[in-house]
Design a protein around this motif. Structure first.
Motif, PDB file in Angstrom:
ATOM      1  N   UNK A  67     -63.038  -1.181 -69.597  1.00  0.00           N
ATOM      2  CA  UNK A  67     -63.604  -0.622 -68.603  1.00  0.00           C
ATOM      3  C   UNK A  67     -63.144  -1.032 -67.275  1.00  0.00           C
ATOM      4  N   UNK A  68     -62.860  -2.554 -67.184  1.00  0.00           N
ATOM      5  CA  UNK A  68     -62.713  -3.145 -65.889  1.00  0.00           C
ATOM      6  C   UNK A  68     -61.047  -3.762 -65.836  1.00  0.00           C
ATOM      7  N   UNK A  69     -60.482  -3.606 -67.098  1.00  0.00           N
ATOM      8  CA  UNK A  69     -59.249  -4.361 -67.252  1.00  0.00           C
ATOM      9  C   UNK A  69     -58.408  -3.461 -68.137  1.00  0.00           C
ATOM     10  N   UNK A  70     -57.034  -4.076 -67.951  1.00  0.00           N
ATOM     11  CA  UNK A  70     -55.902  -3.743 -68.945  1.00  0.00           C
ATOM     12  C   UNK A  70     -55.633  -4.781 -69.737  1.00  0.00           C
TER      13      UNK A  70
ATOM     14  N   UNK B  96     -54.529   0.470 -60.002  1.00  0.00           N
ATOM     15  CA  UNK B  96     -55.961   1.233 -60.706  1.00  0.00           C
ATOM     16  C   UNK B  96     -57.093   0.406 -60.348  1.00  0.00           C
ATOM     17  N   UNK B  97     -56.751  -0.938 -59.705  1.00  0.00           N
ATOM     18  CA  UNK B  97     -58.028  -1.683 -59.312  1.00  0.00           C
ATOM     19  C   UNK B  97     -58.396  -2.421 -60.592  1.00  0.00           C
TER      20      UNK B  97
ATOM     21  N   UNK C  16     -54.117 -13.116 -59.205  1.00  0.00           N
ATOM     22  CA  UNK C  16     -55.520 -12.531 -58.518  1.00  0.00           C
ATOM     23  C   UNK C  16     -55.934 -11.426 -59.466  1.00  0.00           C
ATOM     24  N   UNK C  17     -54.884 -10.849 -60.522  1.00  0.00           N
ATOM     25  CA  UNK C  17     -55.404  -9.727 -61.288  1.00  0.00           C
ATOM     26  C   UNK C  17     -56.140 -10.386 -62.377  1.00  0.00           C
ATOM     27  N   UNK C  18     -56.217 -11.704 -62.655  1.00  0.00           N
ATOM     28  CA  UNK C  18     -56.593 -12.389 -63.857  1.00  0.00           C
ATOM     29  C   UNK C  18     -57.830 -13.207 -63.400  1.00  0.00           C
ATOM     30  N   UNK C  19     -58.842 -12.942 -64.022  1.00  0.00           N
ATOM     31  CA  UNK C  19     -60.210 -13.813 -63.581  1.00  0.00           C
ATOM     32  C   UNK C  19     -60.002 -15.041 -63.812  1.00  0.00           C
TER      33      UNK C  19
END
Length: 109
Positions: free
Chosen positions: A40-43, A74-75, A97-100
């Motif tokens: 839902x929020x990640x690849x 894609x955010x 920053x793409x990785x929590x």
């Protein structure tokens, strides 16, 4: 005589949604791919493969740059289960920053 690659030698990267992977093709031939799952929020990137005939030609790095750019566009966050993608992020800090933060710790990014 120029040794620059011609346009026909260019790597073309596209998403193959049916197979859940991004594919790199050179001269129409599959050169490599990155498998993913859409959350839902990640690849979630699970595996990167460069075919033997294309190793050492920058295919893996081009794929990594492309898939991380696609996630950004894609955010989506990134979960780099694939060690190649995790390693690429370690070397290219502009994608961190793409990785929590909790995922960064889990994958030592």
């Amino acid at each position: 005589m120029s040794n620059a690659p011609s346009a026909s030698d260019a790597l073309v990267i596209s998403s193959n949604d049916a197979l859940h992977r991004f594919e790199a093709r050179k001269n129409g031939e599959l050169a490599g791919y990155v498998e993913y799952n859409v959350l839902s929020e990640a690849l979630l990137f699970t595996h990167t493969e460069v075919l033997p005939a294309f190793e050492g030609q920058g295919v893996g790095s081009a794929l990594a740059k492309h898939v991380l750019g696609a996630a950004r566009a894609q955010g989506k966050q990134v979960i780099p289960v694939c060690q190649f993608i995790a390693g690429y992020i370690r070397k290219h800090r502009e994608y961190v920053e793409l990785v929590r933060p909790d995922v960064q710790r889990a994958f030592k990014i």
